[in-house]
Design an enzyme around this catalytic site. Structure first.
Site: not given
Ligand code: UDX
Length: 446
Positions: A256, A266, A154
């Site tokens: 950025i 994650c 995912e």
């Protein structure tokens, strides 16, 4: 079609609900009976915009149901998604115990052929382990059934999970079996109508794609934070540099943004796990280790800046903190920069007065009641009696501030901004000392 999903955490619940929403019949299974009872009542255990209404609608229309019984979930559908957690071990590698427990459970209960889908973020090679775990249980009861395992990572961002599921850039499916392609095509058909998003590949490439995507994004952020630290010392402004490089389409404007480091469930975990996987096969992943190292250092910069502003004497000071979540639109505080800051402040005897639009309960759950932490009702209360302000999360509600009021309210006019929310000139004009990220000019003034 019928689909079972193991795990009602972030990924499992979003996946199950979005698949039910396009007409599939979905059963979500979790071992946490309390969580399942709450879900059945329409109470959503996580904060995700739009998810609660979508769960309630699909439950009331009978397409989404919940169970704590593994046998029921296995019997329900030919397609079995594994979406349980893979928390990091002490050494940074992904802990597969929950994934493999589900695999064994599928092997124990299945009465017909199944396709098992690895949705959890798992190291390369896990599909083989899942297949072996199911097969072992089938062999133990002499069941001549077929199991195919595929990888379907995912790419959901918290706070935009439904949008990412329904309008994602791609749907990655790693498989070596034609039958799996067909069933996955049917499963994702409703989300694949306008243009071809399904990308079939071999299983290991699909598993690596997930890690590579997150590691690439984390690399962009750490790179920018490194350049920001240089800009700060060289008297340049990273915000102008960011615009300058982002205009090159080869670089692009996404991911950025310099700041106080990336957090969440994650990036930190996946970068470490991939570096760990590299180590296990005798490859020294220098870049990945640097990405992680730069991020750790970046999380420490908020404290370093405060400490600099107070000449190293923070004992007894009260620090107002705006933003606890690792990013806006979530209540998630996993690996949040705010945690590194608060813990460092407590260590040297400072008090924290914090406000976050969503993460207050989560903060209470993590740290409990303590004398050096006040969780207040709004951003103004956080400032009351505070010596300085630190901003950790770029919630919209923090973006517009009356600097004159801030100057009047803080006993020392120090603002440490971990997200570069303000125009340094405007802050300074109000007489505040402004410490942002990579804005050389703002650092020089004090
Ligand atoms: C991420 C990926 O984006 C998603 O595809 C994957 O499935 C899961 O991990 P998430 O952790 O929800 O999603 O948040 P994301 O919006 O990507 O932000 C991660 C962290 O990076 C946040 O702490 C954020 O503040 C930080 N960040 C992001 C920056 O510091 N700068 C940026 O330019 C972008």
């Amino acid at each position: 079609m019928k689909i079972s999903i193991f795990g009602t955490g972030y990924v499992g619940l979003v996946t199950g609900t979005c698949l039910a929403d396009v007409g599939h019949e979905v059963m979500c299974m979790d071992v946490d009976a309390d969580k399942i009872a709450r879900l059945e009542r329409g109470e959503i255990p996580i904060y995700e915009p739009g998810l609660d209404a979508m769960v309630r609608q699909n439950v009331s229309e009978g397409r989404l149901r919940f169970t704590t019984d593994a046998a029921t979930a296995v019997g329900f559908a030919p397609l079995q998604f594994i979406a349980v957690g893979t928390p990091p071990d002490e050494d940074g590698s992904a802990d597969l115990q929950y994934v493999l427990a589900v695999a064994r459970s599928i092997g124990q209960h299945m009465q017909d052929d199944k396709v098992v889908v690895d949705k959890s973020t798992v190291p390369v090679g896990t599909a083989d382990k899942v297949r072996a775990a199911v097969q072992q249980e089938l062999d133990a009861r002499d069941a001549a059934l077929t199991v195919d395992v595929c990888s379907n990572p995912e790419f959901l961002k918290e706070g935009a999970a439904i949008e990412d599921f329904t309008h994602g850039a791609r749907i990655i499916v790693g498989t070596d079996a034609e039958r799996v392609r067909e069933i996955m095509r049917e499963c994702y058909g409703p989300y694949n109508r306008h243009h071809e998003k399904l990308m079939f590949m071999d299983i290991r490439s699909a598993e690596l794609t997930k890690y590579a995507a997150n590691a690439m994004l984390a690399t962009k952020i750490s790179f920018m934070n490194e350049i920001a630290n240089l800009a700060e010392r060289l008297g340049a402004d990273i915000e102008q540099v960011r615009r300058g490089i982002g205009s090159d389409p080869r670089i692009g404007y996404h991911f950025i943004y310099p700041g106080c480091g990336y957090g969440g469930s994650c990036f930190p975990k996946d970068v470490q796990a991939l570096a760990r996987t590299a180590g296990e096969i005798g490859y020294h992943a220098e870049l990945l280790e640097a990405v992680e190292g730069v991020n750790q250092r970046q999380k420490a910069t908020l404290f370093a800046k405060l400490s600099q502003a107070f000449d190293g004497d923070l004992a007894g000071k009260t620090i107002a903190l705006w933003g606890l979540a690792f990013k806006p639109n979530t209540d998630d505080m996993r690996e949040a920069p705010s945690r590194a800051l608060m813990e460092a402040l407590w260590e040297c005897g400072a008090r924290v007065q914090a406000f976050d639009p969503e993460a207050m309960d989560e903060c209470r759950r993590i740290y409990g009641k303590r004398d050096d932490l006040a969780l207040v009702d709004n951003r103004e209360q956080a400032i009351e009696g505070a010596d300085a302000l630190v901003i950790c999360t770029e919630w919209k509600a923090f973006c517009s501030v009356d600097f004159a009021w801030l100057k009047q309210s803080l006993s020392t006019p120090v603002v440490v901004d971990g997200r570069n929310l303000f125009d340094p000139q405007a802050v300074k004009r109000a007489g505040l000392l402004y410490f942002a990220v990579g804005r050389g000019d703002s650092l020089r003034t004090p």
